[in-house]
Scaffold this motif. Structure first.
Motif, PDB file in Angstrom:
ATOM      1  N   GLY A  41     114.565  10.626  66.378  1.00 49.91           N
ATOM      2  CA  GLY A  41     113.154  10.266  66.316  1.00 49.91           C
ATOM      3  C   GLY A  41     112.371  10.766  67.514  1.00 49.91           C
ATOM      4  N   MET A  42     112.945  10.665  68.686  1.00 51.21           N
ATOM      5  CA  MET A  42     112.261  11.133  69.892  1.00 51.21           C
ATOM      6  C   MET A  42     112.128  12.653  69.912  1.00 51.21           C
ATOM      7  SD  MET A  42     111.265   8.521  71.624  1.00 51.21           S
ATOM      8  CE  MET A  42     110.882   9.221  73.229  1.00 51.21           C
ATOM      9  N   ARG A  43     113.088  13.354  69.327  1.00 50.71           N
ATOM     10  CA  ARG A  43     113.017  14.821  69.296  1.00 50.71           C
ATOM     11  C   ARG A  43     111.910  15.340  68.389  1.00 50.71           C
ATOM     12  NH1 ARG A  43     119.327  16.631  70.078  1.00 50.71           N
ATOM     13  NH2 ARG A  43     119.221  16.509  72.356  1.00 50.71           N
ATOM     14  N   GLU A  44     111.380  14.491  67.502  1.00 49.03           N
ATOM     15  CA  GLU A  44     110.203  14.891  66.723  1.00 49.03           C
ATOM     16  C   GLU A  44     109.031  15.178  67.661  1.00 49.03           C
ATOM     17  OE1 GLU A  44     109.079  12.201  63.563  1.00 49.03           O
ATOM     18  OE2 GLU A  44     111.186  11.752  63.150  1.00 49.03           O
ATOM     19  N   HIS A  45     108.959  14.438  68.757  1.00 47.90           N
ATOM     20  CA  HIS A  45     107.869  14.571  69.721  1.00 47.90           C
ATOM     21  C   HIS A  45     108.262  15.390  70.944  1.00 47.90           C
ATOM     22  CE1 HIS A  45     105.944  11.430  67.379  1.00 47.90           C
ATOM     23  NE2 HIS A  45     107.049  10.713  67.510  1.00 47.90           N
TER      24      HIS A  45
ATOM     25  N   VAL B  22     105.457  -1.340  82.955  1.00 46.84           N
ATOM     26  CA  VAL B  22     106.011  -0.021  82.656  1.00 46.84           C
ATOM     27  C   VAL B  22     107.403   0.038  83.279  1.00 46.84           C
ATOM     28  CG1 VAL B  22     105.678   2.454  83.019  1.00 46.84           C
ATOM     29  CG2 VAL B  22     103.684   0.973  82.701  1.00 46.84           C
ATOM     30  N   GLU B  23     108.366   0.531  82.492  1.00 48.69           N
ATOM     31  CA  GLU B  23     109.747   0.632  82.980  1.00 48.69           C
ATOM     32  C   GLU B  23     110.263   2.053  82.791  1.00 48.69           C
ATOM     33  OE1 GLU B  23     112.105  -3.251  81.909  1.00 48.69           O
ATOM     34  OE2 GLU B  23     111.098  -2.493  80.105  1.00 48.69           O
ATOM     35  N   LYS B  24     111.080   2.500  83.714  1.00 48.99           N
ATOM     36  CA  LYS B  24     111.762   3.792  83.577  1.00 48.99           C
ATOM     37  C   LYS B  24     113.239   3.504  83.382  1.00 48.99           C
ATOM     38  CE  LYS B  24     108.487   6.391  86.356  1.00 48.99           C
ATOM     39  NZ  LYS B  24     107.885   7.226  85.369  1.00 48.99           N
ATOM     40  N   MET B  25     113.842   4.242  82.428  1.00 48.60           N
ATOM     41  CA  MET B  25     115.261   4.050  82.138  1.00 48.60           C
ATOM     42  C   MET B  25     115.769   5.232  81.323  1.00 48.60           C
ATOM     43  SD  MET B  25     114.930   1.119  79.173  1.00 48.60           S
ATOM     44  CE  MET B  25     113.719   0.221  80.131  1.00 48.60           C
ATOM     45  N   PRO B  26     117.079   5.415  81.254  1.00 54.58           N
ATOM     46  CA  PRO B  26     117.614   6.447  80.366  1.00 54.58           C
ATOM     47  C   PRO B  26     117.303   6.087  78.919  1.00 54.58           C
ATOM     48  CG  PRO B  26     119.323   5.622  81.858  1.00 54.58           C
ATOM     49  CD  PRO B  26     118.129   4.735  82.007  1.00 54.58           C
ATOM     50  N   LEU B  27     117.082   7.092  78.095  1.00 57.13           N
ATOM     51  CA  LEU B  27     116.810   6.855  76.679  1.00 57.13           C
ATOM     52  C   LEU B  27     117.911   6.008  76.047  1.00 57.13           C
ATOM     53  CD1 LEU B  27     114.999   7.360  74.218  1.00 57.13           C
ATOM     54  CD2 LEU B  27     116.304   9.461  73.811  1.00 57.13           C
ATOM     55  N   SER B  28     119.138   6.194  76.498  1.00 58.68           N
ATOM     56  CA  SER B  28     120.274   5.447  75.939  1.00 58.68           C
ATOM     57  C   SER B  28     120.169   3.941  76.171  1.00 58.68           C
ATOM     58  CB  SER B  28     121.590   5.971  76.524  1.00 58.68           C
ATOM     59  OG  SER B  28     121.589   5.824  77.935  1.00 58.68           O
TER      60      SER B  28
ATOM     61  N   ASP C 215     121.935   5.263  69.099  1.00 56.99           N
ATOM     62  CA  ASP C 215     121.551   6.394  69.954  1.00 56.99           C
ATOM     63  C   ASP C 215     121.163   7.635  69.156  1.00 56.99           C
ATOM     64  OD1 ASP C 215     121.808   4.992  72.312  1.00 56.99           O
ATOM     65  OD2 ASP C 215     123.753   5.865  72.844  1.00 56.99           O
ATOM     66  N   ALA C 216     121.954   7.995  68.169  1.00 57.17           N
ATOM     67  CA  ALA C 216     121.694   9.221  67.409  1.00 57.17           C
ATOM     68  C   ALA C 216     120.363   9.148  66.668  1.00 57.17           C
ATOM     69  CB  ALA C 216     122.830   9.503  66.424  1.00 57.17           C
ATOM     70  N   GLU C 217     120.056   7.988  66.103  1.00 54.10           N
ATOM     71  CA  GLU C 217     118.803   7.827  65.359  1.00 54.10           C
ATOM     72  C   GLU C 217     117.596   7.826  66.297  1.00 54.10           C
ATOM     73  OE1 GLU C 217     116.836   4.541  62.420  1.00 54.10           O
ATOM     74  OE2 GLU C 217     118.984   4.946  62.218  1.00 54.10           O
TER      75      GLU C 217
ATOM     76  N   ILE D 130     114.448  16.608  74.630  1.00 52.13           N
ATOM     77  CA  ILE D 130     114.896  15.354  75.236  1.00 52.13           C
ATOM     78  C   ILE D 130     116.376  15.126  74.921  1.00 52.13           C
ATOM     79  CG2 ILE D 130     114.310  13.838  73.287  1.00 52.13           C
ATOM     80  CD1 ILE D 130     113.276  11.799  75.384  1.00 52.13           C
ATOM     81  N   GLY D 131     117.076  14.481  75.843  1.00 55.13           N
ATOM     82  CA  GLY D 131     118.481  14.137  75.644  1.00 55.13           C
ATOM     83  C   GLY D 131     118.670  12.633  75.737  1.00 55.13           C
ATOM     84  N   VAL D 132     119.801  12.154  75.296  1.00 53.98           N
ATOM     85  CA  VAL D 132     120.077  10.721  75.305  1.00 53.98           C
ATOM     86  C   VAL D 132     120.125  10.191  76.742  1.00 53.98           C
ATOM     87  CG1 VAL D 132     122.609  10.832  75.249  1.00 53.98           C
ATOM     88  CG2 VAL D 132     121.414   8.931  74.158  1.00 53.98           C
TER      89      VAL D 132
END
Length: 108
Positions: free
Chosen positions: A80-84, A54-60, A74-76, A88-90
């Motif tokens: 996709g993540m904002r559907e769930h 398991v890793e933690k990191m910025p979405l970017s 990044d935008a795509e 959430i931010g980049v």
């Protein structure tokens, strides 16, 4: 037993071993070991996998880490993540959970 809900459209890829990670934000902690994916639309539809790390990191950073920079700009990825996760931010810190394909899961 640790578990995570998953949308039904992704379960065929998990079962076939094509999907071997999941990206989560502000959900329960997952650790290496057995994990059950549970279909959000049918709790009796499950898939057991073995979490390797398991890793933690910025979405970017996720797309590059998973070798999907060309597929997930990044935008795509953010869309996709904002559907769930609508807020959430980049730059949000996410958890990337890596697992073996279900066929590789062996009970100890």
């Amino acid at each position: 037993m640790q578990s995570l809900e998953i949308v039904s459209r992704l379960l065929p890829d998990v079962r076939a071993g094509r999907k071997r990670h999941t990206i989560r934000w502000r959900e329960r902690e997952i650790v290496p070991g057995p994990m059950l994916y549970v279909n959000v639309q049918d709790v009796f539809d499950t898939v057991m996998v073995w979490v390797t790390h398991v890793e933690k990191m910025p979405l970017s950073d996720v797309a590059a880490r998973l070798g999907k920079s060309a597929e997930w700009p990044d935008a795509e990825l953010l869309e996709g993540m904002r559907e769930h996760y609508p807020s959430i931010g980049v730059d949000s810190e996410v958890t990337v959970i890596h697992h073996l394909p279900p066929a590789a899961y062996v009970k100890s």
